[in-house]
Design an enzyme around this catalytic site. Structure first.
Site, PDB file in Angstrom:
ATOM      1  N   ARG A  41       0.858  -1.195   0.000  1.00  0.00           N
ATOM      2  CA  ARG A  41       0.000   0.000   0.000  1.00  0.00           C
ATOM      3  C   ARG A  41       0.886   1.234   0.000  1.00  0.00           C
ATOM      4  O   ARG A  41       1.416   1.637   1.032  1.00  0.00           O
ATOM      5  CB  ARG A  41      -0.934   0.006   1.216  1.00  0.00           C
ATOM      6  CG  ARG A  41      -1.939   1.153   1.180  1.00  0.00           C
ATOM      7  CD  ARG A  41      -2.921   1.094   2.332  1.00  0.00           C
ATOM      8  NE  ARG A  41      -2.313   1.493   3.593  1.00  0.00           N
ATOM      9  CZ  ARG A  41      -2.974   1.538   4.761  1.00  0.00           C
ATOM     10  NH1 ARG A  41      -4.227   1.157   4.809  1.00  0.00           N
ATOM     11  NH2 ARG A  41      -2.352   1.918   5.861  1.00  0.00           N
ATOM     12  N   SER A 110     -12.384  -3.364   2.555  1.00  0.00           N
ATOM     13  CA  SER A 110     -12.381  -2.605   3.807  1.00  0.00           C
ATOM     14  C   SER A 110     -13.809  -2.352   4.258  1.00  0.00           C
ATOM     15  O   SER A 110     -14.648  -1.902   3.468  1.00  0.00           O
ATOM     16  CB  SER A 110     -11.669  -1.261   3.615  1.00  0.00           C
ATOM     17  OG  SER A 110     -10.299  -1.445   3.385  1.00  0.00           O
ATOM     18  N   LYS A 139      -4.459   6.409   8.660  1.00  0.00           N
ATOM     19  CA  LYS A 139      -5.846   6.605   8.211  1.00  0.00           C
ATOM     20  C   LYS A 139      -6.480   7.728   9.038  1.00  0.00           C
ATOM     21  O   LYS A 139      -7.266   7.484   9.951  1.00  0.00           O
ATOM     22  CB  LYS A 139      -6.647   5.305   8.398  1.00  0.00           C
ATOM     23  CG  LYS A 139      -6.420   4.277   7.308  1.00  0.00           C
ATOM     24  CD  LYS A 139      -7.187   4.635   6.042  1.00  0.00           C
ATOM     25  CE  LYS A 139      -7.127   3.532   5.022  1.00  0.00           C
ATOM     26  NZ  LYS A 139      -7.923   3.839   3.816  1.00  0.00           N
TER      27      LYS A 139
END
Length: 305
Positions: A41, A110, A139
């Site tokens: 990621r 997710s 996040k």
């Protein structure tokens, strides 16, 4: 889908790497410490940079036979033949992603609520990542998910459930009530100088939540090597009924009970038979296969008398 171990799922973030690590050394050391799955990621990389990184990480994962998941970028996942992709709620729709990726690839979604998780499962997701469980630097826009909601998701889903967001040595024990399948970890691995040791401690802490108090098992597939028998039973079933499951469906079948398999098959192929009749056919085919097959002990199993 596949026999995937979601226990220790490392999600990379090059911006958070310890100064003594490159992305490649961080991933390799995480694997050596017990990581069972890698997700690449890299939100701030160009397409070319992401691709080049993915090629290098794929080589490391292949070396250790560890699944590699690409975050968001289906094009990159296809280009390097990654094991799958992980998609968020605002990414490409799951059904379209499945058509592009194919049945044999892993697709994770997710989620933060039970409704989102159920929709993902119904849509054919192979696992869900649930969170953020705790506040995190990776996040900043995430809403937090409660342990109660995580527990509801685990209790209502048949696919694996992985917690993400602020997961570290202190927060892992709080996840115990949910009895989830694994934890996805970012900074608690990436920021550590001794990645091998850090990963090992995290994994051991998670596994302690599931310390074995007793063991119940049957000999079929546990002490005896019988998976080839059940492969043959399924093949004979398809030949007998003149039906054909896709590769993706076959992988899903191994997680079904006989009644669920019967209901699924009768509906899909419009079979003129009852669930009981379907089960009796499987029983007949399996008895024949066991009678005509030579069965061996699984590796590590020994006779005691």
């Amino acid at each position: 889908m596949k026999n995937i171990d979601y226990t220790m799922y490392y999600v990379t973030d090059e911006d958070l790497l310890s100064s003594n690590h490159t992305l490649e050394t961080s991933v390799q050391d995480a694997i050596l410490g017990g990581c069972t799955m890698i997700q690449l990621r890299e939100k701030h990389s160009s397409t070319l940079d992401f691709y080049n990184k993915a090629v290098k990480i794929k080589a490391i994962c292949d070396k250790y036979n560890i699944p590699l998941i690409i975050n968001d970028r289906i094009d990159v996942a296809l280009a390097i033949n990654a094991d799958g992709v992980h998609l968020g709620q605002d990414d490409m729709p799951l059904d379209i992603a499945r058509k592009i990726m194919g049945d044999g690839k892993i697709i994770g979604i997710s989620t933060s609520t039970l409704d989102e998780a159920l929709i993902a499962q119904q849509g054919g997701a192979d696992y869900v990542g649930v969170g953020a469980m705790y506040s995190t630097n990776t996040k900043t826009d995430a809403n937090l998910t409660t342990i109660n909601e995580l527990t509801k998701i685990k209790n209502n889903l048949k696919i694996p459930v992985v917690a993400i967001g602020g997961i570290n040595l202190d927060t892992i024990p709080t996840l115990k009530p949910a009895q989830i399948d694994g934890v996805a970890i970012v900074s608690a691995i990436s920021m550590q100088e001794d990645t091998v040791s850090a990963t090992r401690k995290l994994k051991n802490t998670f596994l302690k939540q599931y310390q074995t108090k007793g063991v119940i098992f049957d000999i079929d597939g546990t002490l005896l090597e019988t998976m080839n028998i059940w492969d043959n039973v399924l093949l004979n079933l398809m030949n007998t009924l003149n039906i054909s499951y896709t590769e993706y469906e076959i992988q899903k079948i191994w997680n079904m009970g006989f009644a669920e398999l019967a209901q699924f098959s009768i509906k899909k192929f419009k079979l003129d038979m009852s669930v009981k009749e379907f089960w009796q056919l499987i029983k007949k085919l399996s008895v024949e296969e066991y009678k005509n097959s030579k069965i061996h002990l699984k590796k590590g199993a020994k006779k005691t008398a």
